[in-house]
Design a protein around this motif. Structure first.
Motif, PDB file in Angstrom:
ATOM      1  N   PRO A  26     121.222  39.954  57.546  1.00  0.00           N
ATOM      2  CA  PRO A  26     122.465  39.816  58.315  1.00  0.00           C
ATOM      3  C   PRO A  26     122.774  38.386  58.760  1.00  0.00           C
ATOM      4  CG  PRO A  26     120.792  41.046  59.546  1.00  0.00           C
ATOM      5  CD  PRO A  26     120.236  40.819  58.187  1.00  0.00           C
ATOM      6  N   ASP A  27     121.755  37.489  58.783  1.00  0.00           N
ATOM      7  CA  ASP A  27     122.038  36.106  59.188  1.00  0.00           C
ATOM      8  C   ASP A  27     122.620  35.279  58.045  1.00  0.00           C
ATOM      9  OD1 ASP A  27     121.121  36.626  61.710  1.00  0.00           O
ATOM     10  OD2 ASP A  27     119.058  35.985  61.260  1.00  0.00           O
ATOM     11  N   ALA A  28     122.611  35.850  56.841  1.00  0.00           N
ATOM     12  CA  ALA A  28     123.148  35.125  55.688  1.00  0.00           C
ATOM     13  C   ALA A  28     124.679  35.151  55.716  1.00  0.00           C
ATOM     14  CB  ALA A  28     122.635  35.768  54.404  1.00  0.00           C
ATOM     15  N   ASP A  29     125.290  34.172  55.055  1.00  0.00           N
ATOM     16  CA  ASP A  29     126.742  34.183  54.858  1.00  0.00           C
ATOM     17  C   ASP A  29     127.032  34.894  53.541  1.00  0.00           C
ATOM     18  OD1 ASP A  29     127.147  32.721  57.184  1.00  0.00           O
ATOM     19  OD2 ASP A  29     126.958  30.805  56.139  1.00  0.00           O
ATOM     20  N   LEU A  30     128.109  35.673  53.522  1.00  0.00           N
ATOM     21  CA  LEU A  30     128.495  36.439  52.332  1.00  0.00           C
ATOM     22  C   LEU A  30     129.876  35.989  51.877  1.00  0.00           C
ATOM     23  CD1 LEU A  30     128.103  38.991  50.441  1.00  0.00           C
ATOM     24  CD2 LEU A  30     129.286  40.282  52.229  1.00  0.00           C
ATOM     25  N   CYS A  31     130.012  35.661  50.607  1.00  0.00           N
ATOM     26  CA  CYS A  31     131.293  35.131  50.112  1.00  0.00           C
ATOM     27  C   CYS A  31     131.482  35.412  48.634  1.00  0.00           C
ATOM     28  CB  CYS A  31     131.274  33.611  50.239  1.00  0.00           C
ATOM     29  SG  CYS A  31     132.373  32.980  51.462  1.00  0.00           S
ATOM     30  N   PRO A  32     132.700  35.803  48.208  1.00  0.00           N
ATOM     31  CA  PRO A  32     132.966  35.798  46.767  1.00  0.00           C
ATOM     32  C   PRO A  32     132.935  34.350  46.259  1.00  0.00           C
ATOM     33  CG  PRO A  32     134.943  36.476  48.010  1.00  0.00           C
ATOM     34  CD  PRO A  32     133.851  36.229  49.009  1.00  0.00           C
ATOM     35  N   VAL A  33     132.522  34.144  45.022  1.00  0.00           N
ATOM     36  CA  VAL A  33     132.344  32.763  44.542  1.00  0.00           C
ATOM     37  C   VAL A  33     133.625  31.935  44.647  1.00  0.00           C
ATOM     38  CG1 VAL A  33     130.337  33.035  43.023  1.00  0.00           C
ATOM     39  CG2 VAL A  33     132.611  33.533  42.139  1.00  0.00           C
ATOM     40  N   GLY A  34     134.765  32.597  44.500  1.00  0.00           N
ATOM     41  CA  GLY A  34     136.035  31.865  44.566  1.00  0.00           C
ATOM     42  C   GLY A  34     136.281  31.219  45.922  1.00  0.00           C
ATOM     43  N   HIS A  35     135.656  31.760  46.966  1.00  0.00           N
ATOM     44  CA  HIS A  35     135.828  31.212  48.318  1.00  0.00           C
ATOM     45  C   HIS A  35     134.518  30.700  48.897  1.00  0.00           C
ATOM     46  CE1 HIS A  35     139.158  34.172  47.908  1.00  0.00           C
ATOM     47  NE2 HIS A  35     139.828  33.106  48.313  1.00  0.00           N
ATOM     48  N   ALA A  36     133.498  30.613  48.055  1.00  0.00           N
ATOM     49  CA  ALA A  36     132.178  30.245  48.581  1.00  0.00           C
ATOM     50  C   ALA A  36     132.169  28.779  49.012  1.00  0.00           C
ATOM     51  CB  ALA A  36     131.105  30.499  47.523  1.00  0.00           C
ATOM     52  N   PRO A  37     131.450  28.496  50.094  1.00  0.00           N
ATOM     53  CA  PRO A  37     131.398  27.116  50.586  1.00  0.00           C
ATOM     54  C   PRO A  37     130.549  26.233  49.687  1.00  0.00           C
ATOM     55  CG  PRO A  37     129.960  28.544  51.883  1.00  0.00           C
ATOM     56  CD  PRO A  37     130.668  29.430  50.906  1.00  0.00           C
ATOM     57  N   ASN A  38     130.600  24.945  49.977  1.00  0.00           N
ATOM     58  CA  ASN A  38     129.727  23.997  49.297  1.00  0.00           C
ATOM     59  C   ASN A  38     128.275  24.433  49.551  1.00  0.00           C
ATOM     60  OD1 ASN A  38     128.117  21.804  48.666  1.00  0.00           O
ATOM     61  ND2 ASN A  38     129.744  20.343  49.117  1.00  0.00           N
ATOM     62  N   PRO A  39     127.507  24.641  48.484  1.00  0.00           N
ATOM     63  CA  PRO A  39     126.133  25.151  48.669  1.00  0.00           C
ATOM     64  C   PRO A  39     125.184  24.136  49.298  1.00  0.00           C
ATOM     65  CG  PRO A  39     126.592  24.725  46.349  1.00  0.00           C
ATOM     66  CD  PRO A  39     127.871  24.487  47.077  1.00  0.00           C
ATOM     67  N   GLU A  40     125.637  22.884  49.411  1.00  0.00           N
ATOM     68  CA  GLU A  40     124.766  21.817  49.937  1.00  0.00           C
ATOM     69  C   GLU A  40     124.085  22.210  51.250  1.00  0.00           C
ATOM     70  OE1 GLU A  40     123.242  18.997  49.138  1.00  0.00           O
ATOM     71  OE2 GLU A  40     124.002  19.788  47.252  1.00  0.00           O
ATOM     72  N   GLY A  41     124.824  22.869  52.121  1.00  0.00           N
ATOM     73  CA  GLY A  41     124.296  23.169  53.453  1.00  0.00           C
ATOM     74  C   GLY A  41     123.336  24.355  53.487  1.00  0.00           C
ATOM     75  N   TYR A  42     123.001  24.923  52.338  1.00  0.00           N
ATOM     76  CA  TYR A  42     122.159  26.130  52.323  1.00  0.00           C
ATOM     77  C   TYR A  42     120.787  25.852  51.720  1.00  0.00           C
ATOM     78  CZ  TYR A  42     126.312  28.643  53.672  1.00  0.00           C
ATOM     79  OH  TYR A  42     127.411  29.079  54.382  1.00  0.00           O
ATOM     80  N   ASP A  43     119.789  26.550  52.245  1.00  0.00           N
ATOM     81  CA  ASP A  43     118.425  26.412  51.730  1.00  0.00           C
ATOM     82  C   ASP A  43     118.182  27.318  50.528  1.00  0.00           C
ATOM     83  OD1 ASP A  43     117.583  24.675  53.914  1.00  0.00           O
ATOM     84  OD2 ASP A  43     117.843  26.466  55.159  1.00  0.00           O
ATOM     85  N   LEU A  44     118.925  28.414  50.474  1.00  0.00           N
ATOM     86  CA  LEU A  44     118.729  29.399  49.397  1.00  0.00           C
ATOM     87  C   LEU A  44     120.074  30.075  49.121  1.00  0.00           C
ATOM     88  CD1 LEU A  44     116.895  31.229  47.587  1.00  0.00           C
ATOM     89  CD2 LEU A  44     116.593  32.690  49.590  1.00  0.00           C
ATOM     90  N   VAL A  45     120.397  30.233  47.847  1.00  0.00           N
ATOM     91  CA  VAL A  45     121.630  30.926  47.462  1.00  0.00           C
ATOM     92  C   VAL A  45     121.273  32.175  46.655  1.00  0.00           C
ATOM     93  CG1 VAL A  45     123.814  30.782  46.197  1.00  0.00           C
ATOM     94  CG2 VAL A  45     122.935  28.759  47.392  1.00  0.00           C
TER      95      VAL A  45
END
Ligand SMILES: Cc1cc2nc3c(=O)[nH]c(=O)nc-3n(C[C@H](O)[C@H](O)[C@H](O)COP(=O)(O)O)c2cc1C
Length: 166
Positions: A26-45
């Protein structure tokens, strides 16, 4: 640890799997790829795609190109049986597209095939590569009920396991 669940889904199967993973994390962010944020800020995708002609669908492929160097947990849905060599080959081919990343683990399950596509395949000659042989008709019927509750539970367990192992 910042975790993103990004997925591509044309008819909803991969979205259901992504949502099951998100429920487990539940602490993860959920997004369709078309609206997904820049992955830079994430440790795991966690990256979800559907299989289109043996490879990741186009929208997922576009997002993959932005993932350079990231740890990726790959998940996919496809019409074929998930324990088949074909499914393993598809996942290998998708993993190869992510060769600039570290694929930490992967999960695949069956997904209902768009009824319009099934109707089209039913109209093909039996000896066509996608034609309506007895075994293909069984596969299409078997796919209809997926992803089912057991698939979604397995996806959630898998996602928890991926995180626990890091
Ligand atoms: C245009 C198209 C191509 C497909 N190609 C394949 C394929 O090569 N192999 C396969 O096993 N399933 C294939 N499928 C089935 C999808 O991968 C499967 O139904 C998937 O669960 C769809 O996911 P979605 O509901 O998230 O869009 C294809 C479906 C479509 C519509």
């Amino acid at each position: 640890m910042k975790v993103l669940v990004a997925y591509s889904s044309a008819t909803g199967n991969t979205r259901k799997v992504a949502e099951a993973i998100h429920l487990a994390l539940p602490d993860a962010d959920l997004c369709p790829v078309g609206h997904a944020p820049n992955p830079e800020g994430y440790d795991l995708v966690f990256l979800g795609c559907w299989i289109d002609k043996g490879l990741a669908d186009e929208a997922a492929r576009a997002y993959m190109s932005k993932l350079h160097g990231k740890p990726v947990a790959l998940f996919a849905t496809l019409g074929a049986y998930p324990d088949s060599k074909y499914a393993a080959d598809c996942m290998d081919a998708v993993s190869e597209l992510l060769s600039a990343c570290t694929v930490v683990d992967r999960f695949v399950c069956q997904g209902a095939i768009d009824p319009k596509l099934v109707e089209w395949m039913k109209g093909l000659p039996k000896d066509h590569g996608y034609g309506p042989t007895t075994s293909r008709k069984k596969l299409w019927r078997d796919a209809e009920s997926h992803p089912d509750d057991a698939d979604l539970e397995a996806a959630a367990d898998w996602a928890e396991g991926v995180l626990a192992a890091l």
